[in-house]
Design a protein around this motif. Sequence first.
Motif, PDB file in Angstrom:
ATOM      1  N   UNK A 120       0.509  -1.107  -0.242  1.00 26.37           N
ATOM      2  CA  UNK A 120      -0.204   0.209  -0.494  1.00 26.37           C
ATOM      3  C   UNK A 120       0.730   1.371   0.345  1.00 26.37           C
ATOM      4  N   UNK A 121       2.245   1.099   0.638  1.00 28.54           N
ATOM      5  CA  UNK A 121       2.919   2.958   0.633  1.00 28.54           C
ATOM      6  C   UNK A 121       3.331   2.894  -0.815  1.00 28.54           C
ATOM      7  N   UNK A 122       3.922   1.525  -1.693  1.00 27.62           N
ATOM      8  CA  UNK A 122       4.018   2.300  -2.699  1.00 27.62           C
ATOM      9  C   UNK A 122       2.609   2.104  -3.636  1.00 27.62           C
ATOM     10  N   UNK A 123       2.038   1.960  -3.580  1.00 29.60           N
ATOM     11  CA  UNK A 123       0.935   2.528  -4.266  1.00 29.60           C
ATOM     12  C   UNK A 123       0.797   3.548  -4.205  1.00 29.60           C
ATOM     13  N   UNK A 124       1.258   3.733  -3.247  1.00 29.37           N
ATOM     14  CA  UNK A 124       0.574   5.306  -2.955  1.00 29.37           C
ATOM     15  C   UNK A 124       1.324   6.528  -3.701  1.00 29.37           C
ATOM     16  N   UNK A 125       2.302   6.420  -3.900  1.00 27.75           N
ATOM     17  CA  UNK A 125       3.067   7.369  -3.998  1.00 27.75           C
ATOM     18  C   UNK A 125       3.084   7.252  -6.368  1.00 27.75           C
ATOM     19  N   UNK A 126       2.087   5.985  -6.280  1.00 30.65           N
ATOM     20  CA  UNK A 126       1.827   5.683  -8.293  1.00 30.65           C
ATOM     21  C   UNK A 126      -0.022   6.098  -7.279  1.00 30.65           C
ATOM     22  N   UNK A 127      -0.319   7.204  -7.044  1.00 27.78           N
ATOM     23  CA  UNK A 127      -2.045   7.013  -6.139  1.00 27.78           C
ATOM     24  C   UNK A 127      -2.654   8.021  -8.306  1.00 27.78           C
ATOM     25  N   UNK A 128      -2.200   7.773  -8.803  1.00 32.80           N
ATOM     26  CA  UNK A 128      -2.655   8.680 -10.155  1.00 32.80           C
ATOM     27  C   UNK A 128      -2.807   7.249 -10.855  1.00 32.80           C
ATOM     28  N   UNK A 129      -2.132   5.845 -10.262  1.00 35.92           N
ATOM     29  CA  UNK A 129      -2.715   4.815 -11.035  1.00 35.92           C
ATOM     30  C   UNK A 129      -3.092   3.423 -10.420  1.00 35.92           C
ATOM     31  N   UNK A 130      -2.957   3.726  -9.033  1.00 37.45           N
ATOM     32  CA  UNK A 130      -3.522   2.762  -8.229  1.00 37.45           C
ATOM     33  C   UNK A 130      -4.987   2.494  -7.787  1.00 37.45           C
ATOM     34  N   UNK A 131      -5.776   3.220  -8.326  1.00 39.04           N
ATOM     35  CA  UNK A 131      -7.662   2.638  -8.764  1.00 39.04           C
ATOM     36  C   UNK A 131      -7.720   1.852  -9.893  1.00 39.04           C
ATOM     37  N   UNK A 452      -5.795   2.725   7.494  1.00 44.76           N
ATOM     38  CA  UNK A 452      -4.774   4.203   7.245  1.00 44.76           C
ATOM     39  C   UNK A 452      -5.857   5.064   6.015  1.00 44.76           C
ATOM     40  N   UNK A 453      -5.855   5.888   7.056  1.00 44.42           N
ATOM     41  CA  UNK A 453      -6.488   7.257   5.828  1.00 44.42           C
ATOM     42  C   UNK A 453      -5.920   7.512   4.655  1.00 44.42           C
ATOM     43  N   UNK A 454      -4.979   7.150   4.388  1.00 50.90           N
ATOM     44  CA  UNK A 454      -4.313   7.918   2.588  1.00 50.90           C
ATOM     45  C   UNK A 454      -4.760   6.444   1.981  1.00 50.90           C
ATOM     46  N   UNK A 455      -5.819   5.548   1.965  1.00 48.77           N
ATOM     47  CA  UNK A 455      -5.984   5.229   1.783  1.00 48.77           C
ATOM     48  C   UNK A 455      -7.527   4.868   1.198  1.00 48.77           C
ATOM     49  N   UNK A 456      -8.230   5.821   1.663  1.00 49.62           N
ATOM     50  CA  UNK A 456      -9.700   5.927   1.485  1.00 49.62           C
ATOM     51  C   UNK A 456     -10.256   7.459   1.193  1.00 49.62           C
ATOM     52  N   UNK A 457      -8.341   7.857   0.201  1.00 50.61           N
ATOM     53  CA  UNK A 457      -8.756   9.101  -0.431  1.00 50.61           C
ATOM     54  C   UNK A 457      -7.775   9.040  -1.890  1.00 50.61           C
ATOM     55  N   UNK A 458      -9.089   9.478  -2.804  1.00 58.05           N
ATOM     56  CA  UNK A 458      -8.013   8.950  -4.042  1.00 58.05           C
ATOM     57  C   UNK A 458      -6.648  10.106  -4.027  1.00 58.05           C
ATOM     58  N   UNK A 459      -6.705  11.421  -4.074  1.00 61.80           N
ATOM     59  CA  UNK A 459      -5.290  12.238  -3.643  1.00 61.80           C
ATOM     60  C   UNK A 459      -5.134  12.682  -2.372  1.00 61.80           C
ATOM     61  N   UNK A 460      -4.455  12.116  -0.650  1.00 59.45           N
ATOM     62  CA  UNK A 460      -4.311  12.029   0.119  1.00 59.45           C
ATOM     63  C   UNK A 460      -3.650  13.335   0.134  1.00 59.45           C
ATOM     64  N   UNK A 463       1.422  16.397   5.371  1.00 54.98           N
ATOM     65  CA  UNK A 463       2.395  17.060   5.554  1.00 54.98           C
ATOM     66  C   UNK A 463       2.971  16.815   4.471  1.00 54.98           C
ATOM     67  N   UNK A 464       3.943  18.333   3.348  1.00 52.00           N
ATOM     68  CA  UNK A 464       4.892  17.124   2.961  1.00 52.00           C
ATOM     69  C   UNK A 464       3.980  16.681   0.834  1.00 52.00           C
ATOM     70  N   UNK A 465       3.109  16.402   1.262  1.00 49.15           N
ATOM     71  CA  UNK A 465       2.637  16.119  -0.263  1.00 49.15           C
ATOM     72  C   UNK A 465       1.693  16.418  -0.257  1.00 49.15           C
ATOM     73  N   UNK A 466       2.027  17.441  -1.350  1.00 52.22           N
ATOM     74  CA  UNK A 466       0.699  17.701  -2.485  1.00 52.22           C
ATOM     75  C   UNK A 466       0.413  16.903  -3.362  1.00 52.22           C
ATOM     76  N   UNK A 467       1.037  16.467  -3.789  1.00 52.30           N
ATOM     77  CA  UNK A 467       0.962  15.659  -4.903  1.00 52.30           C
ATOM     78  C   UNK A 467      -0.229  15.584  -5.837  1.00 52.30           C
ATOM     79  N   UNK A 468       0.164  15.025  -7.793  1.00 52.83           N
ATOM     80  CA  UNK A 468      -0.876  14.894  -8.087  1.00 52.83           C
ATOM     81  C   UNK A 468      -2.069  16.492  -8.379  1.00 52.83           C
TER      82      UNK A 468
END
Length: 468
Positions: A120-131, A452-460, A463-468
């Motif tokens: 899941x950690x790796x998939x957060x790094x590619x949140x644009x493809x994880x769906x 992890x709450x970052x896994x239930x929203x498309x683009x979490x 802090x220090x993370x506003x990718x995509x």
Amino acid sequence: MKDLKRIEIIDLLQGRATLEIGKEICVKGWVRTKRGNKSIAFIALNDGTIIHNIQVVVDLSKFDEDLIKRITTGACIRANGTLVESMGQGQSVEIQATEIEIYGEADVDTYPLQKKGHTLEFLREIAHLRPRTNTFGAIFRMRHAMAYAIHKYYNDKRFFYWHSPLITASDCEGAGEMFQVTTMDLNNIPKTQDGKIDFSQDFYGKQTALTVSGQLEGELGAMSLGKIYTFGPTFRAENSNTPRHLAEFWMIEPEMAFYDLNDNMDLAEDFIKYCVKYALDNCKDDLEFLQNMYDKELIERLNFVVENDFIRLKYTEAIDILLKADQKFEFPIDWGTDLQSEHERYLVEKHFKKPVILIDYPKEIKAFYMKQNEDGKTVRAMDVLFPKIGEIIGGSQREESLEKLMKRMDEMGVPKEEMSWYLDTRRFGSAPHSGFGLGFERLLLFVTGMSNIRDVIPFPRTPKNADF
């Protein structure tokens, strides 16, 4: 290719389409896997409508070899073919391909979602493809289902959907952890004569920020329309890197005129049970997948919440239980302290073994707008506590007395001049009223079994993370 109307895979697999075996049909989607031998290929195709794939069977003697080589995991294709009964396990029908068109190829060397396990950690790094993965396809279909259920619930109960502003000059919670909104040149910020920032030259002519809650404006709606609910994004500039916090999240906040604390608790319990039951009734395939992959007790826990009455408990009684608990807590507990997640989960999971609604908190740890009890020490606050989550809903009966509200604002340093519009609801036709807030992502954590709450929203946003 024949111009056939596309049929969605959910309709093929759940029998919604009136289709005859032997009929030629068209499907479109993304390739999950391709396997086979020298004479035949099996393509697992998914279009996002359902967690299951449709199998497209390809007789290699009837297709160009180069075309088949270009069909790799991640590619997007259109396939025409004959619908036939499937000989394979786990599927009732499959398609014998007659024509295939590649819409978009996926380079096998660079496409990151090859057929293997991904963390899941790796998939957060590619949140644009994880769906495109089974896990996140299931989660985001359930996110949609829960959003729909929320709107349906409140519409059916004659609540009005109310849009509170996202840009505001007020800090609802008094927390001060807000994202500033400005159009000023940050390299040349205008200053007043005494050296302070001159917000009169900013876009709104005053200091503004992204909202932390739509509640205060929601109260205005309740004081005229009777019952309203907000459902929108809220923002907290809190430097919290935990599995339970986001900087941008969605909130549902109903506000009701003529509701006291008991009415508020009744609504909160009924509402959350409705949402959980909606998930059980309408998200069966996705729930079963998430249970098998992540949380073996998920469906049992969802049924448990629907089938049991919530315990209603005063804060003071909860403190007594925690002080007597045969368990060592990381955070100390005594009367007047706010409960931590470990305390909340002990009450729910070990002591009562049921969801708990905790009421009558010390006024010193709650917001200025909560109605004061006659004891002068506590307020008519309520928190709904759930297994695995802790607090999932927070609310209160609101203070309708102008005099008491103004006194409390003075005690907590809330500027009355800037909040005169809010105080007008107490000046002109004040009424008893109540409301609560449900963090949408907290609800999704519970119904999906994710941790992890970052896994239930498309683009979490953290802090220090506003990718995509």
